[in-house]
Design a protein around this motif. Structure first.
Motif, PDB file in Angstrom:
ATOM      1  N   ARG A 108       0.843  -1.206   0.000  1.00  0.00           N
ATOM      2  CA  ARG A 108       0.000   0.000   0.000  1.00  0.00           C
ATOM      3  C   ARG A 108       0.873   1.249   0.000  1.00  0.00           C
ATOM      4  NH1 ARG A 108      -5.133   1.326   2.255  1.00  0.00           N
ATOM      5  NH2 ARG A 108      -5.430  -0.891   2.642  1.00  0.00           N
ATOM      6  N   LEU A 109       0.323   2.295  -0.609  1.00  0.00           N
ATOM      7  CA  LEU A 109       0.942   3.613  -0.531  1.00  0.00           C
ATOM      8  C   LEU A 109      -0.132   4.600  -0.100  1.00  0.00           C
ATOM      9  CD1 LEU A 109       3.022   5.887  -1.035  1.00  0.00           C
ATOM     10  CD2 LEU A 109       2.280   5.898  -3.424  1.00  0.00           C
ATOM     11  N   ARG A 110       0.204   5.393   0.908  1.00  0.00           N
ATOM     12  CA  ARG A 110      -0.709   6.455   1.331  1.00  0.00           C
ATOM     13  C   ARG A 110       0.120   7.703   1.603  1.00  0.00           C
ATOM     14  NH1 ARG A 110      -4.635   4.836   5.918  1.00  0.00           N
ATOM     15  NH2 ARG A 110      -5.729   3.941   4.126  1.00  0.00           N
ATOM     16  N   CYS A 111      -0.266   8.790   0.983  1.00  0.00           N
ATOM     17  CA  CYS A 111       0.474  10.034   1.152  1.00  0.00           C
ATOM     18  C   CYS A 111      -0.473  11.206   0.979  1.00  0.00           C
ATOM     19  CB  CYS A 111       1.623  10.123   0.141  1.00  0.00           C
ATOM     20  SG  CYS A 111       1.088  10.102  -1.578  1.00  0.00           S
ATOM     21  N   THR A 112      -0.028  12.377   1.413  1.00  0.00           N
ATOM     22  CA  THR A 112      -0.831  13.599   1.291  1.00  0.00           C
ATOM     23  C   THR A 112      -0.196  14.495   0.249  1.00  0.00           C
ATOM     24  OG1 THR A 112      -1.482  13.456   3.619  1.00  0.00           O
ATOM     25  CG2 THR A 112      -1.767  15.572   2.531  1.00  0.00           C
ATOM     26  N   ARG A 113      -1.031  15.014  -0.642  1.00  0.00           N
ATOM     27  CA  ARG A 113      -0.543  15.845  -1.732  1.00  0.00           C
ATOM     28  C   ARG A 113      -1.380  17.108  -1.848  1.00  0.00           C
ATOM     29  NH1 ARG A 113       3.349  13.829  -1.169  1.00  0.00           N
ATOM     30  NH2 ARG A 113       4.760  12.719  -2.569  1.00  0.00           N
ATOM     31  N   ARG A 114      -0.711  18.163  -2.291  1.00  0.00           N
ATOM     32  CA  ARG A 114      -1.416  19.427  -2.545  1.00  0.00           C
ATOM     33  C   ARG A 114      -1.746  19.489  -4.029  1.00  0.00           C
ATOM     34  NH1 ARG A 114      -0.505  25.027  -3.508  1.00  0.00           N
ATOM     35  NH2 ARG A 114      -1.648  26.387  -2.060  1.00  0.00           N
ATOM     36  N   LEU A 115      -3.036  19.387  -4.347  1.00  0.00           N
ATOM     37  CA  LEU A 115      -3.511  19.372  -5.731  1.00  0.00           C
ATOM     38  C   LEU A 115      -4.268  20.662  -6.023  1.00  0.00           C
ATOM     39  CD1 LEU A 115      -4.864  15.696  -5.816  1.00  0.00           C
ATOM     40  CD2 LEU A 115      -2.553  16.507  -6.330  1.00  0.00           C
ATOM     41  N   LYS A 116      -4.762  20.730  -7.229  1.00  0.00           N
ATOM     42  CA  LYS A 116      -5.564  21.890  -7.644  1.00  0.00           C
ATOM     43  C   LYS A 116      -6.952  21.420  -8.005  1.00  0.00           C
ATOM     44  CE  LYS A 116      -4.870  26.158 -10.197  1.00  0.00           C
ATOM     45  NZ  LYS A 116      -4.042  26.853 -11.218  1.00  0.00           N
ATOM     46  N   HIS A 117      -7.952  21.974  -7.323  1.00  0.00           N
ATOM     47  CA  HIS A 117      -9.344  21.612  -7.576  1.00  0.00           C
ATOM     48  C   HIS A 117      -9.778  22.170  -8.923  1.00  0.00           C
ATOM     49  CE1 HIS A 117     -13.695  21.209  -6.850  1.00  0.00           C
ATOM     50  NE2 HIS A 117     -13.344  20.289  -5.947  1.00  0.00           N
ATOM     51  N   ALA A 118     -10.899  21.637  -9.422  1.00  0.00           N
ATOM     52  CA  ALA A 118     -11.416  22.098 -10.710  1.00  0.00           C
ATOM     53  C   ALA A 118     -11.751  23.578 -10.694  1.00  0.00           C
ATOM     54  CB  ALA A 118     -12.658  21.279 -11.094  1.00  0.00           C
ATOM     55  N   ASP A 119     -12.132  24.106  -9.525  1.00  0.00           N
ATOM     56  CA  ASP A 119     -12.477  25.527  -9.456  1.00  0.00           C
ATOM     57  C   ASP A 119     -11.255  26.417  -9.210  1.00  0.00           C
ATOM     58  OD1 ASP A 119     -11.847  25.019  -6.852  1.00  0.00           O
ATOM     59  OD2 ASP A 119     -13.876  25.259  -6.043  1.00  0.00           O
ATOM     60  N   GLY A 120     -10.083  25.845  -9.204  1.00  0.00           N
ATOM     61  CA  GLY A 120      -8.867  26.620  -9.079  1.00  0.00           C
ATOM     62  C   GLY A 120      -8.304  26.718  -7.675  1.00  0.00           C
ATOM     63  N   ARG A 121      -9.061  26.371  -6.680  1.00  0.00           N
ATOM     64  CA  ARG A 121      -8.578  26.480  -5.312  1.00  0.00           C
ATOM     65  C   ARG A 121      -7.624  25.326  -4.985  1.00  0.00           C
ATOM     66  NH1 ARG A 121     -11.416  22.895  -2.015  1.00  0.00           N
ATOM     67  NH2 ARG A 121     -13.320  22.064  -2.963  1.00  0.00           N
ATOM     68  N   PRO A 122      -6.677  25.585  -4.085  1.00  0.00           N
ATOM     69  CA  PRO A 122      -5.780  24.485  -3.697  1.00  0.00           C
ATOM     70  C   PRO A 122      -6.542  23.423  -2.922  1.00  0.00           C
ATOM     71  CG  PRO A 122      -5.404  26.407  -2.318  1.00  0.00           C
ATOM     72  CD  PRO A 122      -6.360  26.835  -3.396  1.00  0.00           C
ATOM     73  N   LEU A 123      -6.089  22.205  -3.049  1.00  0.00           N
ATOM     74  CA  LEU A 123      -6.775  21.077  -2.410  1.00  0.00           C
ATOM     75  C   LEU A 123      -5.744  20.156  -1.783  1.00  0.00           C
ATOM     76  CD1 LEU A 123      -9.245  19.109  -1.999  1.00  0.00           C
ATOM     77  CD2 LEU A 123      -8.618  18.132  -4.207  1.00  0.00           C
ATOM     78  N   TRP A 124      -5.931  19.892  -0.493  1.00  0.00           N
ATOM     79  CA  TRP A 124      -5.096  18.903   0.178  1.00  0.00           C
ATOM     80  C   TRP A 124      -5.819  17.562   0.118  1.00  0.00           C
ATOM     81  CZ3 TRP A 124      -0.180  19.396   1.347  1.00  0.00           C
ATOM     82  CH2 TRP A 124       0.347  20.691   1.515  1.00  0.00           C
ATOM     83  N   ALA A 125      -5.150  16.578  -0.467  1.00  0.00           N
ATOM     84  CA  ALA A 125      -5.796  15.284  -0.684  1.00  0.00           C
ATOM     85  C   ALA A 125      -4.917  14.165  -0.152  1.00  0.00           C
ATOM     86  CB  ALA A 125      -6.055  15.060  -2.167  1.00  0.00           C
TER      87      ALA A 125
END
Length: 620
Positions: A108-125
């Motif tokens: 398994r791999l589990r990690c936290t990443r900072r992505l970009k939501h469809a509306d442009g706001r940053p997203l922590w996933a």
């Protein structure tokens, strides 16, 4: 009928499932078509963004939620590298772990990443990658899922901020400061061939900090209340931040933190040298010396600052904080309202002093001390009249130590009472032994130094009486020496102790006379028998080696000798080093002399050789 049949055997006769081996194996391999349709429907409708990824890392089938998260048509995501879409290739460790999952060597791999939501706001996933099926059986797909953890992370960050920041000043607290200090030591440690500005390492590889507290802050709390005190701390924090931002050579300035109470610290990462730290300390002092207006009050304070600056190589956060704390203590001891720079030599002396302090009391119990004796010689005939007992410490680490190295420590921590009692008993026992071994010669008196703390913190009268009885030494053969500053101004218990000792027949001598209070009025009220002139006066009598005598010193000594004699006191001159000094002191009227001209402090066996004889003056 025969016992066999060539026709089909009825299913019931074959037992359960006997006629369906192919169906059973197929059921064990995969679900039937209806189940697959259910799984795919659930996958497509799931609110959690997911995708099936092949072992090459390419998306095989994304669900609608993943397309919505990334702002893309789900069908357009198929065939794209999953790692690029969710940032799994942004650092080496995560990229290696992801490939291990694809190869089936990691579960398994589990990690936290900072992505970009469809509306442009940053997203922590939170990104999770797991094999679909048993990796040991050769699973050829992995499942990628992406969970929005923004709210959870935001809550975690708020809680961390509360844990790591001071509520009064809003500055980082001690925990965050130490965390940043440790991180700074790692990032500023010198590297091979650093090139400034190219990201390979810092240009200096040094670090520094200013550790300060507010002088007189407790008085503000006591007189104006804690609310005003808190507002003052907040105002101080503001000025420190201004100094740090002005003096910072990088964006954001230096880190300012409140470590607790009225203590603050400023961390200078990648210091350019001591000059930068001392200039920062000066600006802080100047900023804090301006009056504060808080809660309708005009408040003036100052600060004491300990400054530490050193190479990051081999440094630790603990060692830096200890050095800063020590240096702050020096700044306060040196008078406050100042900065003091860490001094390795001064610190080494402090560490030695601490080592001596921690082993002093056990050393008395282990018998590590010894006595040497320096003759007190009659100025008129050169005959030894008595000896002064001088204690030495045979330290197992530092060697033979003179009294100046450990007696002040013993006076501070109270060990002087125990040590002084041992010195007194040992000296009296030795004086009595000389008397018994030389019955036909005049007995030597023994002179023992007594600290003022022995007068106050012990029953010195009882100790002296017990030791004289135990050793058989006559009271008149014991002389107790106290410094002028300890005797002058004595009243209450110390004065009663001195009077009781004098009434017992013990002689009292004032040591180093002429350097302390020199209040001659006390001489008529104290039970003193002897004045010992300080060596600084006697050194003014040198005629040899081109030295110019001091007429003032001679006049002062002559006056003190005449005064002492009129009061019925005898006078001993210390630090007699030349025959010229001795002759002049004899003519003035000094009774006894002590110094290297006659003898250094020696073992008791050497004193036994001098009893009943004159010492031969030796130039030196």
């Amino acid at each position: 009928m025969s016992g066999t049949s060539e026709g089909p055997v009825p299913r019931a006769a074959q037992g359960p499932g006997a006629g369906r081996p192919e169906v059973t194996q197929r059921d064990q391999r995969r679900p039937d078509l209806s189940e697959l349709r259910d799984y795919r429907a659930a996958f497509a409708a799931a609110a959690l963004p997911m995708a099936v990824v092949d072992l090459r890392g390419q998306i095989v089938r994304p669900n609608d939620a993943l397309g919505g998260l990334l702002g893309a048509d789900p069908a357009a995501l198929a065939g794209q590298p999953a790692a690029d879409l969710v940032g799994l290739s942004s650092d080496g460790a995560t990229w290696r772990a992801y490939n291990e999952v694809l190869r089936g060597t990691r579960p398994r791999l589990r990690c936290t990443r900072r992505l970009k939501h469809a509306d442009g706001r940053p997203l922590w996933a939170e990104v999770t990658v797991v094999p679909m099926g048993d990796p040991a059986a050769g699973a050829d797909r992995v499942l990628l899922s992406v969970a929005d953890v923004g709210e959870r992370r935001e809550l975690s960050e708020r809680l961390r901020h509360l844990r790591t920041h001071d509520p009064v000043t809003r500055l980082p607290n001690r925990a965050l400061f130490l965390e940043r200090l440790a991180a700074a030591l790692e990032t500023t440690a010198p590297r091979k061939s650093p090139r400034a500005g190219d990201g390979t390492g810092p240009p200096h590889g040094r670090i520094g900090l200013c550790y300060l507290d507010i002088d007189g802050f407790q008085a503000v709390n006591d007189t104006l209340g804690h609310h005003t005190g808190d507002r003052l701390l907040a105002a101080v924090a503001g000025r420190l931040t201004e100094c740090a931002e002005t003096g910072g050579h990088r964006a954001g300035g230096h880190l300012v933190a409140r470590l607790g109470g009225d203590e603050f610290a400023i961390l200078v990462e990648d210091s350019s040298g001591t000059g930068q730290l001392t200039e920062l300390a000066r600006s802080v002092l100047a900023a804090l010396q301006r009056p504060f207006e808080v809660s309708g009050h005009r408040v003036s304070v100052s600060a004491s600052i300990g400054v530490v600056e050193r190479s990051s190589a081999g440094a630790s956060a603990t060692a830096l904080m200890q050095a800063a704390d020590t240096t702050l203590y020096w700044a306060k001891a040196d008078g406050r309202a100042r900065w003091t720079l860490f001094d390795p030599e001064r610190n080494a002396h402090r560490m030695t002093r601490q080592a001596l302090s921690s082993t002093l009391r056990p050393a008395v119990e282990r018998g590590e001390f010894t006595l040497e004796y320096q003759p007190l010689v009659g100025m008129a005939d050169g005959v030894v009249r008595g000896v002064e007992a001088l204690v030495r410490w045979n330290h197992p680490r530092f060697g033979l130590l003179a009294p100046s190295r450990f007696v002040p420590i013993a006076e501070e921590d109270g060990t002087i009472v125990q040590l002084g009692r041992w010195v007194l008993r040992t000296a009296c026992r030795q004086a009595r032994r000389w008397q018994l071994e030389h019955p036909g010669e005049p007995a030597l008196f023994i002179s023992v130094n007594v600290a003022v703390r022995q007068l106050r913190d012990s029953d010195l009268v009882a100790d002296v009486a017990e030791i004289l009885t135990e050793t058989g030494l006559e009271p008149g053969l014991l002389q107790l020496e106290l410094t002028e500053s300890a005797v002058m101004g004595s009243s209450g218990r110390p004065l009663r102790v001195l009077q009781a000792l004098s009434d017992m027949g013990v002689r009292i001598a004032i040591d180093d006379f002429g350097t302390g209070y020199s209040n001659l009025a006390y001489l008529s009220r104290l039970p003193v028998s002897v004045l010992k002139l300080d060596g600084s006066f006697v050194r003014g009598f040198r005629y040899e080696d081109g030295a110019r005598p001091s007429p003032a010193d001679e006049t002062i000594v002559e006056a003190m000798v005449q005064l002492a004699h009129r009061l019925g006191l005898t006078v001993t001159a210390e630090c007699v080093e030349t025959s010229g000094q001795a002759e002049r002191l004899r003519r003035i009227g000094c009774d006894t002399g002590q110094g290297w001209l006659y003898s250094r402090a020696v073992a008791p066996e050497r004193i036994a050789e001098l009893i009943g004889t004159g010492t031969r003056p030796r130039e030196g």
